[in-house]
Motif scaffolding. Structure first.
Motif, PDB file in Angstrom:
ATOM      1  N   PRO A 142      10.519   0.862  -2.099  1.00 10.69           N
ATOM      2  CA  PRO A 142      10.339  -0.320  -1.243  1.00 10.69           C
ATOM      3  C   PRO A 142      11.071  -0.227   0.093  1.00 10.69           C
ATOM      4  N   ASN A 143      12.330   0.214   0.071  1.00 14.07           N
ATOM      5  CA  ASN A 143      13.081   0.303   1.324  1.00 14.07           C
ATOM      6  C   ASN A 143      12.469   1.307   2.295  1.00 14.07           C
ATOM      7  N   ASP A 144      11.980   2.448   1.744  1.00 15.12           N
ATOM      8  CA  ASP A 144      11.338   3.444   2.597  1.00 15.12           C
ATOM      9  C   ASP A 144      10.027   2.907   3.148  1.00 15.12           C
ATOM     10  N   ALA A 145       9.276   2.188   2.292  1.00 16.05           N
ATOM     11  CA  ALA A 145       8.002   1.621   2.734  1.00 16.05           C
ATOM     12  C   ALA A 145       8.224   0.604   3.854  1.00 16.05           C
ATOM     13  N   ILE A 146       9.248  -0.221   3.720  1.00 16.91           N
ATOM     14  CA  ILE A 146       9.565  -1.218   4.756  1.00 16.91           C
ATOM     15  C   ILE A 146       9.917  -0.526   6.069  1.00 16.91           C
ATOM     16  N   LYS A 147      10.713   0.531   5.995  1.00 14.26           N
ATOM     17  CA  LYS A 147      11.096   1.272   7.195  1.00 14.26           C
ATOM     18  C   LYS A 147       9.878   1.865   7.889  1.00 14.26           C
ATOM     19  N   THR A 148       8.961   2.476   7.108  1.00 19.82           N
ATOM     20  CA  THR A 148       7.765   3.095   7.678  1.00 19.82           C
ATOM     21  C   THR A 148       6.869   2.058   8.334  1.00 19.82           C
ATOM     22  N   VAL A 149       6.651   0.933   7.663  1.00 24.94           N
ATOM     23  CA  VAL A 149       5.782  -0.118   8.195  1.00 24.94           C
ATOM     24  C   VAL A 149       6.389  -0.720   9.471  1.00 24.94           C
ATOM     25  N   ALA A 150       7.700  -0.900   9.483  1.00 28.36           N
ATOM     26  CA  ALA A 150       8.347  -1.432  10.681  1.00 28.36           C
ATOM     27  C   ALA A 150       8.150  -0.500  11.865  1.00 28.36           C
ATOM     28  N   LYS A 151       8.318   0.798  11.649  1.00 28.05           N
ATOM     29  CA  LYS A 151       8.153   1.774  12.723  1.00 28.05           C
ATOM     30  C   LYS A 151       6.717   1.805  13.211  1.00 28.05           C
ATOM     31  N   ARG A 152       5.773   1.764  12.286  1.00 25.87           N
ATOM     32  CA  ARG A 152       4.359   1.816  12.640  1.00 25.87           C
ATOM     33  C   ARG A 152       3.936   0.613  13.472  1.00 25.87           C
ATOM     34  N   ASN A 153       4.505  -0.564  13.162  1.00 21.46           N
ATOM     35  CA  ASN A 153       4.110  -1.796  13.842  1.00 21.46           C
ATOM     36  C   ASN A 153       4.996  -2.156  15.029  1.00 21.46           C
ATOM     37  N   GLY A 154       6.052  -1.371  15.229  1.00 21.06           N
ATOM     38  CA  GLY A 154       6.930  -1.638  16.357  1.00 21.06           C
ATOM     39  C   GLY A 154       7.735  -2.910  16.215  1.00 21.06           C
ATOM     40  N   ALA A 162       0.833  -1.202   0.000  1.00 25.12           N
ATOM     41  CA  ALA A 162       0.000   0.000   0.000  1.00 25.12           C
ATOM     42  C   ALA A 162       0.870   1.255   0.000  1.00 25.12           C
ATOM     43  N   ALA A 163       1.968   1.208   0.752  1.00 31.05           N
ATOM     44  CA  ALA A 163       2.876   2.351   0.790  1.00 31.05           C
ATOM     45  C   ALA A 163       3.554   2.560  -0.557  1.00 31.05           C
ATOM     46  N   ILE A 164       3.960   1.462  -1.197  1.00 30.74           N
ATOM     47  CA  ILE A 164       4.604   1.555  -2.506  1.00 30.74           C
ATOM     48  C   ILE A 164       3.637   2.115  -3.541  1.00 30.74           C
ATOM     49  N   ALA A 165       2.361   1.790  -3.391  1.00 29.75           N
ATOM     50  CA  ALA A 165       1.346   2.262  -4.339  1.00 29.75           C
ATOM     51  C   ALA A 165       1.205   3.783  -4.311  1.00 29.75           C
ATOM     52  N   THR A 166       1.596   4.401  -3.197  1.00 30.87           N
ATOM     53  CA  THR A 166       1.531   5.863  -3.111  1.00 30.87           C
ATOM     54  C   THR A 166       2.791   6.532  -3.667  1.00 30.87           C
ATOM     55  N   GLY A 167       3.756   5.717  -4.095  1.00 30.42           N
ATOM     56  CA  GLY A 167       4.977   6.260  -4.675  1.00 30.42           C
ATOM     57  C   GLY A 167       6.219   6.064  -3.837  1.00 30.42           C
ATOM     58  N   GLN A 227      13.922  -6.021   9.462  1.00 25.93           N
ATOM     59  CA  GLN A 227      14.157  -7.332   8.866  1.00 25.93           C
ATOM     60  C   GLN A 227      12.885  -8.175   8.858  1.00 25.93           C
ATOM     61  N   VAL A 228      12.075  -8.018   9.898  1.00 21.55           N
ATOM     62  CA  VAL A 228      10.807  -8.760   9.959  1.00 21.55           C
ATOM     63  C   VAL A 228       9.893  -8.344   8.817  1.00 21.55           C
ATOM     64  N   VAL A 229       9.803  -7.046   8.588  1.00 22.04           N
ATOM     65  CA  VAL A 229       8.962  -6.546   7.505  1.00 22.04           C
ATOM     66  C   VAL A 229       9.560  -6.934   6.152  1.00 22.04           C
ATOM     67  N   TYR A 230      10.865  -6.833   6.037  1.00 24.57           N
ATOM     68  CA  TYR A 230      11.542  -7.228   4.792  1.00 24.57           C
ATOM     69  C   TYR A 230      11.224  -8.679   4.448  1.00 24.57           C
ATOM     70  N   ASN A 231      11.322  -9.554   5.441  1.00 24.97           N
ATOM     71  CA  ASN A 231      11.040 -10.980   5.217  1.00 24.97           C
ATOM     72  C   ASN A 231       9.593 -11.202   4.808  1.00 24.97           C
ATOM     73  N   ALA A 232       8.691 -10.465   5.473  1.00 24.57           N
ATOM     74  CA  ALA A 232       7.270 -10.630   5.150  1.00 24.57           C
ATOM     75  C   ALA A 232       6.972 -10.150   3.736  1.00 24.57           C
ATOM     76  N   TYR A 233       7.573  -9.034   3.351  1.00 26.01           N
ATOM     77  CA  TYR A 233       7.322  -8.489   2.022  1.00 26.01           C
ATOM     78  C   TYR A 233       7.854  -9.408   0.929  1.00 26.01           C
ATOM     79  N   HIS A 234       9.030  -9.962   1.152  1.00 26.84           N
ATOM     80  CA  HIS A 234       9.649 -10.839   0.147  1.00 26.84           C
ATOM     81  C   HIS A 234       9.290 -12.315   0.356  1.00 26.84           C
ATOM     82  N   GLU A 235       8.406 -12.557   1.332  1.00 27.70           N
ATOM     83  CA  GLU A 235       7.926 -13.910   1.622  1.00 27.70           C
ATOM     84  C   GLU A 235       9.093 -14.858   1.915  1.00 27.70           C
TER      85      GLU A 235
END
Length: 289
Positions: free
Chosen positions: A258-270, A250-255, A274-282
């Motif tokens: 990927p690395n910035d989106a992963i950082k933002t999602v990690a911060k938002r979810n606490g 969803a973050a990438i869809a706004t422009g 690396q956890v978000v990176y793994n989830a995104y890349h399955e």
């Protein structure tokens, strides 16, 4: 230290900062009218728009253009007039001069040479929206227009992510939907308010979450907008219901990159990036090693 009494006798003229209505001409104050009638010159952002205002209130004072494209060329001329004893009123097309419109450079130059600068109170879109928003009115942070480029806009919003004060932004109808979506990506789904066409016939307030407001603006928007966003909560927001991978997408869809989106999602979810990176890349932990 400099001390200047606004209404004492001065050898120079005075620079008056005169606010104009943000839509409803009934908001023009008598003091503003009297000032524009009394000064020697009006420095206007758009002389054509200002002339309509002057005609409405039978003001015959001469105008000179003063806008973002001729600021540096005009300042020496205006300063010379002020130092010769002329009084000048500076105004923008709507609201308070010097906020989101030209003027601050002239104010600074006048102060440097000791010319009195006298502000008149009057209409302001940000404060008008704030007092009717229903959000906490104090403290507040007025930001104005965000950068237009998505990367720069994201950076600006990320710097405000932990701001506790209610935040006030201006936005054009052409970018308001994308800006609201970016705010949701960075801030999470906070409470927010859209104030549209303030003081005009079609004035309205939209109150809800950032996602709700973004959806409401998905069609072509019209009018001038003030966006008000609740400050960061005392306690961290609960993680969104969407899976981490979906949040990144969803973050990438706004422009976002990927690395910035992963950082933002990690911060938002606490969680760790690396956890978000793994989830995104399955990836599972074994794949990541």
């Amino acid at each position: 230290m400099q001390r200047v009494s606004s209404f004492a006798a001065h050898e120079s003229g005075t620079l008056y900062l005169v606010p104009t209505p943000i839509g409803n001409l009934g908001d023009m104050t008598q003091r503003a009218i009297d000032t524009l009638q009394a000064v020697d010159l009006i420095a206007a952002e758009d002389t054509r728009n200002t002339q309509k205002l002057l005609n409405r209130f039978d003001i015959a004072t001469k105008q000179i253009s003063f806008h973002e494209h001729n600021t540096q060329a005009r300042i020496p001329e205006l300063l010379a007039r002020l130092q010769e004893g002329q009084n000048i009123a500076q105004l923008s097309d709507a609201g308070m001069p010097s906020i989101s419109d030209p003027g601050k450079e002239l104010v600074h130059a006048a102060i440097e040479v000791g010319v009195p600068v006298v502000p008149l109170p009057g209409p302001n879109a940000g404060l008008t929206a704030l007092i009717a928003s229903g959000l906490v009115p104090q403290p507040f942070l007025f930001y104005g227009f965000l950068p237009r480029k998505q990367g720069e806009q994201r950076t600006a919003l990320e710097a405000l992510n932990n701001e506790r004060a209610t935040m006030i932004f201006y936005e054009s109808p052409f970018r308001v939907a994308k800006t609201l979506t970016m705010m949701q990506t960075v801030f999470g789904d906070r409470q927010a308010v859209l104030a549209r066409e303030l003081t005009k016939k079609f004035e309205e307030f939209l109150r809800g979450t950032l996602s709700e407001l973004a959806a409401a603006m998905s069609e072509e928007a019209r009018g001038e907008f003030v966006i008000l966003v609740a400050g960061a909560p005392d306690e961290p927001l609960q993680a969104p219901d969407l899976p981490l991978k979906a949040q990144v997408e969803a973050a990438i869809a706004t422009g976002a990159r990927p690395n910035d989106a992963i950082k933002t999602v990690a911060k938002r979810n606490g969680v760790k990036k690396q956890v978000v990176y793994n989830a995104y890349h399955e990836l599972d932990e074994g794949d990541a090693q």
